[in-house]
Scaffold this motif. Structure first.
Motif, PDB file in Angstrom:
ATOM      1  N   GLY A 124       0.784  -1.226   0.000  1.00 55.92           N
ATOM      2  CA  GLY A 124       0.000   0.000   0.000  1.00 55.92           C
ATOM      3  C   GLY A 124       0.816   1.275   0.000  1.00 55.92           C
ATOM      4  N   PHE A 125       2.142   1.169   0.026  1.00 53.40           N
ATOM      5  CA  PHE A 125       2.980   2.373   0.039  1.00 53.40           C
ATOM      6  C   PHE A 125       2.788   3.214  -1.212  1.00 53.40           C
ATOM      7  N   ARG A 126       2.318   2.598  -2.268  1.00 55.56           N
ATOM      8  CA  ARG A 126       2.213   3.314  -3.551  1.00 55.56           C
ATOM      9  C   ARG A 126       1.185   4.447  -3.508  1.00 55.56           C
ATOM     10  N   LYS A 127       0.257   4.416  -2.581  1.00 55.26           N
ATOM     11  CA  LYS A 127      -0.771   5.465  -2.528  1.00 55.26           C
ATOM     12  C   LYS A 127      -0.187   6.821  -2.160  1.00 55.26           C
ATOM     13  N   LYS A 128       0.663   6.862  -1.137  1.00 49.85           N
ATOM     14  CA  LYS A 128       1.212   8.142  -0.683  1.00 49.85           C
ATOM     15  C   LYS A 128       2.731   8.158  -0.587  1.00 49.85           C
ATOM     16  N   GLY A 129       3.360   7.009  -0.855  1.00 50.35           N
ATOM     17  CA  GLY A 129       4.809   6.947  -0.732  1.00 50.35           C
ATOM     18  C   GLY A 129       5.286   6.899   0.695  1.00 50.35           C
ATOM     19  N   ILE A 130       4.376   6.556   1.641  1.00 50.29           N
ATOM     20  CA  ILE A 130       4.712   6.538   3.060  1.00 50.29           C
ATOM     21  C   ILE A 130       4.228   5.225   3.671  1.00 50.29           C
ATOM     22  N   ILE A 131       5.066   4.638   4.526  1.00 56.43           N
ATOM     23  CA  ILE A 131       4.703   3.477   5.342  1.00 56.43           C
ATOM     24  C   ILE A 131       4.881   3.894   6.793  1.00 56.43           C
ATOM     25  N   ALA A 132       3.914   3.569   7.643  1.00 53.99           N
ATOM     26  CA  ALA A 132       3.990   3.960   9.046  1.00 53.99           C
ATOM     27  C   ALA A 132       4.511   2.817   9.904  1.00 53.99           C
ATOM     28  N   ASN A 133       5.355   3.167  10.855  1.00 53.44           N
ATOM     29  CA  ASN A 133       5.845   2.239  11.871  1.00 53.44           C
ATOM     30  C   ASN A 133       4.952   2.406  13.098  1.00 53.44           C
ATOM     31  N   PRO A 134       4.403   1.329  13.646  1.00 55.16           N
ATOM     32  CA  PRO A 134       3.492   1.484  14.782  1.00 55.16           C
ATOM     33  C   PRO A 134       4.176   1.968  16.048  1.00 55.16           C
ATOM     34  N   ASN A 135       3.343   2.245  17.047  1.00 54.15           N
ATOM     35  CA  ASN A 135       3.821   2.605  18.368  1.00 54.15           C
ATOM     36  C   ASN A 135       4.619   1.442  18.970  1.00 54.15           C
ATOM     37  N   CYS A 136       5.638   1.767  19.762  1.00 50.39           N
ATOM     38  CA  CYS A 136       6.524   0.731  20.305  1.00 50.39           C
ATOM     39  C   CYS A 136       5.775  -0.311  21.123  1.00 50.39           C
ATOM     40  N   SER A 137       4.855   0.116  21.963  1.00 50.75           N
ATOM     41  CA  SER A 137       4.133  -0.837  22.808  1.00 50.75           C
ATOM     42  C   SER A 137       3.212  -1.726  21.984  1.00 50.75           C
ATOM     43  N   THR A 138       2.680  -1.197  20.895  1.00 49.10           N
ATOM     44  CA  THR A 138       1.825  -1.998  20.015  1.00 49.10           C
ATOM     45  C   THR A 138       2.639  -3.061  19.289  1.00 49.10           C
ATOM     46  N   ILE A 139       3.816  -2.688  18.800  1.00 50.64           N
ATOM     47  CA  ILE A 139       4.627  -3.610  17.994  1.00 50.64           C
ATOM     48  C   ILE A 139       4.898  -4.896  18.743  1.00 50.64           C
ATOM     49  N   GLN A 140       5.445  -4.791  19.958  1.00 54.16           N
ATOM     50  CA  GLN A 140       5.834  -6.014  20.647  1.00 54.16           C
ATOM     51  C   GLN A 140       4.613  -6.866  20.973  1.00 54.16           C
ATOM     52  N   MET A 141       3.480  -6.222  21.261  1.00 54.39           N
ATOM     53  CA  MET A 141       2.292  -6.991  21.601  1.00 54.39           C
ATOM     54  C   MET A 141       1.754  -7.754  20.391  1.00 54.39           C
ATOM     55  N   VAL A 142       1.669  -7.095  19.225  1.00 54.77           N
ATOM     56  CA  VAL A 142       1.080  -7.785  18.073  1.00 54.77           C
ATOM     57  C   VAL A 142       1.993  -8.882  17.527  1.00 54.77           C
ATOM     58  N   VAL A 143       3.316  -8.749  17.728  1.00 54.14           N
ATOM     59  CA  VAL A 143       4.208  -9.845  17.334  1.00 54.14           C
ATOM     60  C   VAL A 143       3.854 -11.108  18.109  1.00 54.14           C
ATOM     61  N   ALA A 144       3.535 -10.954  19.393  1.00 55.60           N
ATOM     62  CA  ALA A 144       3.143 -12.104  20.202  1.00 55.60           C
ATOM     63  C   ALA A 144       1.705 -12.542  19.923  1.00 55.60           C
ATOM     64  N   LEU A 145       0.827 -11.596  19.623  1.00 53.87           N
ATOM     65  CA  LEU A 145      -0.592 -11.929  19.404  1.00 53.87           C
ATOM     66  C   LEU A 145      -0.842 -12.620  18.067  1.00 53.87           C
ATOM     67  N   LYS A 146      -0.076 -12.278  17.040  1.00 57.17           N
ATOM     68  CA  LYS A 146      -0.337 -12.794  15.684  1.00 57.17           C
ATOM     69  C   LYS A 146      -0.456 -14.322  15.643  1.00 57.17           C
ATOM     70  N   PRO A 147       0.526 -15.086  16.120  1.00 54.16           N
ATOM     71  CA  PRO A 147       0.401 -16.541  16.027  1.00 54.16           C
ATOM     72  C   PRO A 147      -0.742 -17.088  16.877  1.00 54.16           C
ATOM     73  N   LEU A 148      -1.017 -16.438  17.999  1.00 49.41           N
ATOM     74  CA  LEU A 148      -2.123 -16.877  18.845  1.00 49.41           C
ATOM     75  C   LEU A 148      -3.466 -16.598  18.173  1.00 49.41           C
ATOM     76  N   HIS A 149      -3.557 -15.484  17.490  1.00 52.74           N
ATOM     77  CA  HIS A 149      -4.787 -15.147  16.768  1.00 52.74           C
ATOM     78  C   HIS A 149      -5.029 -16.132  15.631  1.00 52.74           C
ATOM     79  N   GLU A 150      -3.973 -16.490  14.913  1.00 54.61           N
ATOM     80  CA  GLU A 150      -4.114 -17.454  13.824  1.00 54.61           C
ATOM     81  C   GLU A 150      -4.544 -18.824  14.336  1.00 54.61           C
ATOM     82  N   ALA A 151      -4.040 -19.208  15.488  1.00 54.18           N
ATOM     83  CA  ALA A 151      -4.321 -20.546  16.011  1.00 54.18           C
ATOM     84  C   ALA A 151      -5.633 -20.629  16.776  1.00 54.18           C
ATOM     85  N   PHE A 152      -5.987 -19.568  17.505  1.00 53.43           N
ATOM     86  CA  PHE A 152      -7.113 -19.668  18.427  1.00 53.43           C
ATOM     87  C   PHE A 152      -8.197 -18.607  18.209  1.00 53.43           C
ATOM     88  N   GLY A 153      -7.918 -17.558  17.436  1.00 51.58           N
ATOM     89  CA  GLY A 153      -8.902 -16.517  17.191  1.00 51.58           C
ATOM     90  C   GLY A 153      -9.119 -15.636  18.412  1.00 51.58           C
TER      91      GLY A 153
END
Length: 346
Positions: A124-153
């Motif tokens: 999606g970078f092609r729309k504005k030429g910008i990619i956003a980096n999330p908030n620090c506290s969000t990043i570490q949490m979603v890295v851990a949540l992603k596999p759990l969400h895929e496995a258990f919802g």
């Protein structure tokens, strides 16, 4: 896909700050295919020198007058107001900006990316030429949540954070140091107060960023809306964010409720296979990772994985990460790696 043979011109915006310096270090550490690296900051910092790798020194150039023509990628962390002015200017010149500030995160035309979680969003970078980096506290949490969400919802998340002073930049770290030293010298803590609303040395402050109309702070709001943009808009998130007297490393206690049955053993097995996650979970003294131990490290460390018997399909865990690395600079460089490998020359 592969990197371009002749390499990329890379600008680091905010090179004099904590995150900017970390970006330069990580570019060198990971052998990013840069044929030129340009350090940029405000006119106050122009002319100063910063390290790039073990044996290179870059002279900081003035961001206000810099011409981005011919620059392939900019890794940007100068603060939201500065980014609002210069990130679109860089993008207009043909440079793809990976922005570490809060300025563009909730823009529907700007992808919000954690490479272990939603790398496909980079397109999606092609729309504005910008990619956003999330908030620090969000990043570490979603890295851990992603596999759990895929496995258990995951249906619902309740998270309490214990965030280090480096999340407020060098000034926050200096305030912790000076207040701590001052207290031992019988100096009033207010003699060393500039960044935080209350004493940070030997204390905890349940207040990060500004208060909003519903009583949440903006940091808590960020964790809610960013998690749903990155991971799944149907997930409900309630965040409680506190600043603690730690220099580097954010910690979080996370409780989740899932669609499918979940238990600690099954969750531990899923997390052990997850990208970007290291599980250290022994039910004994020192069988977990603390913020002080994660400083300078790349993974998100997960410990204290337990069943939550107060709700059906409930689980809780503890996670820590270096907020300057995975929470900011490393995630930005990882985005740049995927961008260059899969998109810029596609």
């Amino acid at each position: 896909m592969a990197y371009r043979n002749d390499g990329y011109r890379v600008a680091v915006i905010g090179a004099s700050g904590n995150v900017g310096r970390e970006m330069l270090a990580i570019l060198a550490e990971r052998g990013f295919p840069a044929k030129e690296v340009i350090a940029l900051a405000s006119s106050r910092s122009a002319g100063q020198e910063v390290s790039y790798g073990e044996d290179q020194v870059l002279k900081i150039q003035n961001l206000e007058t810099f011409d981005f023509t011919g620059v392939d990628i900019a890794l940007s962390s100068p603060g939201a107001k500065v980014s609002a002015e210069h990130s679109p200017r860089a993008a207009k010149a043909g440079c793809v900006v990976i922005d570490n500030t809060s300025q563009f995160r909730m823009d529907p035309d700007v992808p919000l990316v954690v490479p272990e979680v939603n790398p496909e969003a980079i397109a999606g970078f092609r729309k504005k030429g910008i990619i956003a980096n999330p908030n620090c506290s969000t990043i570490q949490m979603v890295v851990a949540l992603k596999p759990l969400h895929e496995a258990f919802g995951i249906q619902r998340v309740v998270v309490s954070t214990y965030q280090s002073t480096s999340g407020s930049g060098k000034a926050g770290m200096d305030e912790l140091f000076n207040q701590t030293r001052g207290i031992f010298m019988n100096q009033p803590w207010r003699d060393h107060q500039e960044k935080f609303t209350k004493q940070i040395a030997f204390n905890a402050i349940p207040h990060i960023d500004v208060f909003m109309d519903d009583g949440a702070t903006k940091e808590e709001w960020k964790m809610n809306v960013e998690t749903r943009k990155i991971l799944d808009p149907k997930i409900k998130v309630h965040a409680n964010c506190a600043r603690v007297p730690v220099f580097i490393g954010h910690a979080e206690y996370v409780n989740i409720e899932t669609d499918k049955p979940i238990d600690a053993e099954a969750a531990r097995a899923v997390l052990r296979k997850a990208k970007g996650v290291t599980v250290v979970d022994m039910r004994e003294d020192e069988g977990y990772v603390s913020p002080a131990e994660c400083a300078g490290e790349d993974p998100v460390y997960v410990s204290r994985i337990r069943d939550d018997a107060t709700t059906e399909n409930g689980l809780s865990f503890w996670c820590v990460a270096d907020n300057l690395r995975k929470g900011a600079a490393l995630n930005t460089v990882q985005i740049a790696e995927v961008l260059c490998r899969d998109y810029l020359d596609a």
